[in-house]
Design an enzyme around this catalytic site. Structure first.
Site, PDB file in Angstrom:
ATOM      1  N   SER A   1       4.781  -1.533 -15.446  1.00  0.00           N
ATOM      2  CA  SER A   1       3.316  -1.504 -15.443  1.00  0.00           C
ATOM      3  C   SER A   1       2.836  -1.564 -13.991  1.00  0.00           C
ATOM      4  O   SER A   1       3.634  -1.682 -13.060  1.00  0.00           O
ATOM      5  CB  SER A   1       2.734  -2.697 -16.228  1.00  0.00           C
ATOM      6  OG  SER A   1       3.101  -3.930 -15.614  1.00  0.00           O
ATOM      7  N   GLY A   2       1.535  -1.474 -13.790  1.00  0.00           N
ATOM      8  CA  GLY A   2       0.926  -1.691 -12.484  1.00  0.00           C
ATOM      9  C   GLY A   2       1.383  -0.727 -11.420  1.00  0.00           C
ATOM     10  O   GLY A   2       1.685   0.439 -11.675  1.00  0.00           O
ATOM     11  N   ILE A   3       1.459  -1.242 -10.180  1.00  0.00           N
ATOM     12  CA  ILE A   3       1.764  -0.368  -9.047  1.00  0.00           C
ATOM     13  C   ILE A   3       3.183   0.177  -9.117  1.00  0.00           C
ATOM     14  O   ILE A   3       3.453   1.274  -8.647  1.00  0.00           O
ATOM     15  CB  ILE A   3       1.522  -1.089  -7.700  1.00  0.00           C
ATOM     16  CG1 ILE A   3       2.362  -2.355  -7.567  1.00  0.00           C
ATOM     17  CG2 ILE A   3       0.040  -1.404  -7.520  1.00  0.00           C
ATOM     18  CD1 ILE A   3       2.193  -3.065  -6.226  1.00  0.00           C
TER      19      ILE A   3
ATOM     20  N   TYR B   1       4.108 -19.310  -4.155  1.00  0.00           N
ATOM     21  CA  TYR B   1       4.037 -17.846  -4.083  1.00  0.00           C
ATOM     22  C   TYR B   1       3.934 -17.390  -2.632  1.00  0.00           C
ATOM     23  O   TYR B   1       4.640 -16.463  -2.210  1.00  0.00           O
ATOM     24  CB  TYR B   1       2.832 -17.346  -4.883  1.00  0.00           C
ATOM     25  CG  TYR B   1       2.594 -15.858  -4.773  1.00  0.00           C
ATOM     26  CD1 TYR B   1       3.378 -14.960  -5.490  1.00  0.00           C
ATOM     27  CD2 TYR B   1       1.578 -15.347  -3.961  1.00  0.00           C
ATOM     28  CE1 TYR B   1       3.166 -13.594  -5.402  1.00  0.00           C
ATOM     29  CE2 TYR B   1       1.364 -13.989  -3.863  1.00  0.00           C
ATOM     30  CZ  TYR B   1       2.160 -13.109  -4.583  1.00  0.00           C
ATOM     31  OH  TYR B   1       1.950 -11.752  -4.478  1.00  0.00           O
TER      32      TYR B   1
END
Length: 280
Positions: free
Chosen positions: A14-16, A164
């Site tokens: 999914s996504g980038i 993170y």
């Protein structure tokens, strides 16, 4: 350059990651679509004409199995895009005994990159541009590597944001150290921008931002994929190996530790020990 290039994209369900996989396939590259969710990964692979590989980075045995499968399938790999990872909003420990966020954002990509080096070197041996591209973050500027608490177990959690930041600093440092150690394989890290995807979907801060802005707090996956795709594409990169890109700009701002070669060296060696590899 003649033969079909092989591009491995993790976090591509999914996504980038999915966008980069589609763009690479559209250029004629042979694309390995790697994801944790089997259904979504296979769906993306079918849509772009790639090949699906399923692995959960919360399990280092699956990362090792992934590396074995990729090497057996392709032999040579031109580009590894280490894109898997994300914000882990609640503390957790993996089956390997590591902090969940530290493992999925740093240890697992580190392990995969190390295990794929023979396939990348094989591409370089036949005159191809071989490189590792790792998705980092501008958040690395607020990270800190502490070797007395490498996985951040004794530090504040702050909804997962502090670990993170530190894990993404570790990504930047790892690519710099990989560039120092490898003459045949290039290494780059890149911040794609604040992209509206499933990133941080469990984060209170992200949910509030989404609610307040109607989901328009960041850029689109297509725009976020652009700097990754520029580094994945065939052709020379206009910056030395080891460079951190902020979007399309080489030499983005980093934490001070990112410029310390001794921190990079020790992080590499400590990471090798944690995943059971020699430091060289």
């Amino acid at each position: 350059m003649g033969a079909e290039r092989v591009v491995v994209v993790t976090g591509a369900s999914s996504g980038i990651g999915a966008v980069v996989a589609e763009q690479a396939a559209g250029r004629g590259d042979r694309v390995a679509v790697v994801g944790r969710d089997a259904g979504r990964t296979r769906s993306v692979a079918e849509r772009v004409g790639g090949e699906a590989f399923v692995a959960d980075f919360a399990r280092l045995d699956e990362v090792r199995g992934l590396a074995d499968a990729l090497r057996q399938r392709y032999g040579t790999v031109d580009v590894l895009l280490a894109n898997a990872g994300g914000l882990v909003s609640k503390r957790g420990t993996t089956v390997d005994g590591h902090d969940l966020g530290f493992q999925v954002n740093h240890l697992a990509p580190y392990l995969l990159s190390r295990l794929m080096l023979p396939a990348l070197r094989a591409a370089a041996d036949v005159g191809r541009d071989a490189r590792v591209v790792a998705t980092a973050s501008a958040a690395n500027r607020w990270g800190r590597i502490r070797f007395d608490d490498l996985e951040g177990r004794r530090r504040p959690w702050l909804g997962g944001w502090l670990p993170y930041c530190s894990a993404k600093l570790a990504v930047v440092l790892t690519m710099k150290e990989l560039a120092r150690r490898e003459s045949a394989v290039q290494a780059f890290s890149v911040h794609p921008g604040a992209v509206v995807t499933s990133f941080g979907s469990d984060s209170v801060l992200i949910r509030v931002g989404t609610a307040l802005t109607g989901g328009h707090w960041g850029t689109t996956p297509e725009a976020g994929a652009a700097p990754l795709d520029a580094l994945v594409s065939d052709g020379p990169v206009p910056a030395p190996s080891g460079t951190y890109f902020d979007g399309l700009k080489a030499g983005g701002r980093t934490a001070r530790q990112a410029e310390d070669p001794e921190v990079a060296r020790e992080l590499w060696e400590r990471s090798a020990e944690l995943v059971g590899l020699p430091s060289r």
